[in-house]
Design an enzyme around this catalytic site. Sequence first.
Site, PDB file in Angstrom:
ATOM      1  N   ASP A  40       0.813  -1.216   0.000  1.00  0.00           N
ATOM      2  CA  ASP A  40       0.000   0.000   0.000  1.00  0.00           C
ATOM      3  C   ASP A  40       0.847   1.267   0.000  1.00  0.00           C
ATOM      4  O   ASP A  40       2.059   1.227   0.116  1.00  0.00           O
ATOM      5  CB  ASP A  40      -0.910   0.008   1.240  1.00  0.00           C
ATOM      6  CG  ASP A  40      -2.095  -0.921   1.043  1.00  0.00           C
ATOM      7  OD1 ASP A  40      -2.294  -1.385  -0.090  1.00  0.00           O
ATOM      8  OD2 ASP A  40      -2.800  -1.179   2.034  1.00  0.00           O
ATOM      9  N   LYS A  62      -3.841   3.099  -2.331  1.00  0.00           N
ATOM     10  CA  LYS A  62      -4.980   3.971  -2.598  1.00  0.00           C
ATOM     11  C   LYS A  62      -4.564   5.375  -2.192  1.00  0.00           C
ATOM     12  O   LYS A  62      -3.954   5.578  -1.159  1.00  0.00           O
ATOM     13  CB  LYS A  62      -6.185   3.548  -1.761  1.00  0.00           C
ATOM     14  CG  LYS A  62      -6.603   2.127  -1.993  1.00  0.00           C
ATOM     15  CD  LYS A  62      -7.871   1.860  -1.218  1.00  0.00           C
ATOM     16  CE  LYS A  62      -8.242   0.391  -1.249  1.00  0.00           C
ATOM     17  NZ  LYS A  62      -7.599  -0.369  -0.187  1.00  0.00           N
ATOM     18  N   MET A 177      -8.228   8.437   9.644  1.00  0.00           N
ATOM     19  CA  MET A 177      -8.794   8.901   8.370  1.00  0.00           C
ATOM     20  C   MET A 177      -9.729  10.094   8.555  1.00  0.00           C
ATOM     21  O   MET A 177     -10.728  10.226   7.851  1.00  0.00           O
ATOM     22  CB  MET A 177      -9.571   7.758   7.687  1.00  0.00           C
ATOM     23  CG  MET A 177      -8.755   6.510   7.477  1.00  0.00           C
ATOM     24  SD  MET A 177      -9.730   5.117   6.869  1.00  0.00           S
ATOM     25  CE  MET A 177     -10.678   4.671   8.312  1.00  0.00           C
TER      26      MET A 177
HETATM   27  N1  SAH Z   1      -4.345  -0.308   9.328  1.00  0.00           N
HETATM   28  C1  SAH Z   1      -3.830   1.007   9.664  1.00  0.00           C
HETATM   29  C2  SAH Z   1      -4.847   2.097   9.450  1.00  0.00           C
HETATM   30  C3  SAH Z   1      -5.279   2.260   8.018  1.00  0.00           C
HETATM   31  S1  SAH Z   1      -6.386   3.577   7.781  1.00  0.00           S
HETATM   32  C4  SAH Z   1      -3.311   0.983  11.105  1.00  0.00           C
HETATM   33  O1  SAH Z   1      -3.567   0.033  11.846  1.00  0.00           O
HETATM   34  O2  SAH Z   1      -2.595   1.932  11.475  1.00  0.00           O
HETATM   35  C5  SAH Z   1      -5.280   4.877   7.349  1.00  0.00           C
HETATM   36  C6  SAH Z   1      -5.295   5.930   8.428  1.00  0.00           C
HETATM   37  O3  SAH Z   1      -4.416   5.525   9.464  1.00  0.00           O
HETATM   38  C7  SAH Z   1      -4.772   7.265   7.998  1.00  0.00           C
HETATM   39  O4  SAH Z   1      -5.801   8.028   7.382  1.00  0.00           O
HETATM   40  C8  SAH Z   1      -4.357   7.864   9.308  1.00  0.00           C
HETATM   41  O5  SAH Z   1      -5.466   8.341  10.024  1.00  0.00           O
HETATM   42  C9  SAH Z   1      -3.828   6.664  10.051  1.00  0.00           C
HETATM   43  N2  SAH Z   1      -2.376   6.550   9.936  1.00  0.00           N
HETATM   44  C10 SAH Z   1      -1.669   5.524   9.447  1.00  0.00           C
HETATM   45  N3  SAH Z   1      -0.359   5.741   9.557  1.00  0.00           N
HETATM   46  C11 SAH Z   1      -0.223   6.938  10.148  1.00  0.00           C
HETATM   47  C12 SAH Z   1       0.897   7.714  10.550  1.00  0.00           C
HETATM   48  N4  SAH Z   1       2.140   7.291  10.351  1.00  0.00           N
HETATM   49  N5  SAH Z   1       0.671   8.898  11.144  1.00  0.00           N
HETATM   50  C13 SAH Z   1      -0.581   9.336  11.352  1.00  0.00           C
HETATM   51  N6  SAH Z   1      -1.665   8.648  10.988  1.00  0.00           N
HETATM   52  C14 SAH Z   1      -1.497   7.457  10.401  1.00  0.00           C
END
Ligand code: SAH
Length: 519
Positions: A40, A62, A177
């Site tokens: 991803d 995406k 998100m």
């Molecule tokens: N599966 C992922 C989440 C996917 S949804 C998890 O467990 O972390 C994607 C969202 O995750 C982004 O829109 C943001 O809100 C958050 N996110 C993921 N990585 C991030 C990061 N390094 N810093 C801040 N937000 C993050």
Amino acid sequence: MKVTAGTGKVYLVGAGPGDPGLLTLKAAKAIAAADVIVYDRLIHPAVLRHAREDAELIYAGKTPERHTLKQEEINALLVSRGRDGKVVARVKGGDPFVFGRGGEEAEALAAAGVPFEVIPGITSAIAVPAYAGIPVTHRDCASSLAIVTGHEDPAKEESSLDWQALARGVDTLVFLMGVGNLAQIAERLIANGRPGGTPAAVIEWGTRPEQHTVTAPLEAIAQAAEEDAVKPPAILVVGEVVRLREKLRWFDIRPLSGRHVVVTRSREQASELTEALESLGAGVIEFPVISCRPLEDGPSLERLDRAIEELESYDWVVFTSVNGVRFFLDRIFRLGGDVRALAGIQIGVMGEGTRRAVEERSLTVDFVPGRFVGESFVEEFPEKRPGVRVLIPRAEDARELIPEQLRRHGCEVDVVPCYRTVAADTEAAELRLMLAAGTVDAVTFTSSSTVRNFVKLAGLDTPDFRLPETVKVVSIGPVTSRTARDLGLPVHAEADPHTIGGVVQALLELLARPASGEG
Ligand code: SAH
């Protein structure tokens, strides 16, 4: 876990929130074993470096604006590659089952009868607040935590979220998100009973060197984030725990936090400098301008083998680099010998790193000069007299200073090449882009050949590209500095002492800055 190529299995792998060090051992193993890697958008390039060189890499990322591969297409891809007997790593940011659509992919695999395993990852929902100094629970003020989608339009009538329960019944709320909906989320929480003064934080690019945090009371957080131009990926944390950041902030107040440094060393040697800089908070761009390889068959190798055969005839072996130690001993080993071949021979070294490389192989160093430049080596060398036989195994194209001066004292010096350096051009284009974009704060040089290769590969020898003035150049010592200046580069600092530690110190003096405050 046994990962065998060819049996056909899909691993749903969580790669953690961004810091490549937060990858689990099991995830690294699955990525290294995979024939196919489907990854991803937020996956750090360092994570993909665990992949086999011949692995098929498929980007399924995406972006908020467009879908590169539709979810059904991803599901179908995983199923078909799994059926083909491939080992597939489906690599996702954070944890695959926390807003990662890993559940849907697992369902598709289960329905198709394709074997799969889930490798949980460290979710951004917990790790990103942690890197901002915010524990999501705390004995004194937070006994419950909800991880909530911020993607849903909070204004819509039939929300799937129970806003009243979230606003009143849960201590810490973490929204993923949600950057585009911050104002509506805050409004909705306040309308449902959460006090407007509740502390809140928005954390952008958490766990990465560019991590940025904005704090404000809930009622003002949307505007504060907008003023700071916060963009995805970012998370919103709401709750009393946010206050703890004042005391527990750690990641973004280290001396080099937010700085980006190019480390120009061979891939084999980069880690010491990289680790030191990363632990001070810097983002390190490892640019392997040179890579060391064993000699190929030919006159150089013959000379090396002859010197090894006649090793007993030398009084001293002098190593001037870590690679000299490594490749010389590797060759002895290849020829059927071991460190006993050096019995009775004195060992001299240039530099701390070289000393360590010798000692790591259970050999004792008999001489190391107090200062690490070629001149002082000869000045301090204890046996500068006629008839003393000295062997110097080193790179094919190294400088002549030490042998020439020792010969002047009557020593019999044999310089034999024991490895060659080759320029690596793969990442050159990427580096050029970063330099041009102004994201690089400093470039480090640890030898003349790193300067020469950098200049060539970064395109600085062409009229259409110049090193931006904001980029600081740090050199390890006078010879390297001279090479840099000769090639038209400014040298902003020279390491003193001329060691990796000295380079780190010079960077600290140039780039360290007091942590800036925040709203
Ligand atoms: N599966 C992922 C989440 C996917 S949804 C998890 O467990 O972390 C994607 C969202 O995750 C982004 O829109 C943001 O809100 C958050 N996110 C993921 N990585 C991030 C990061 N390094 N810093 C801040 N937000 C993050």
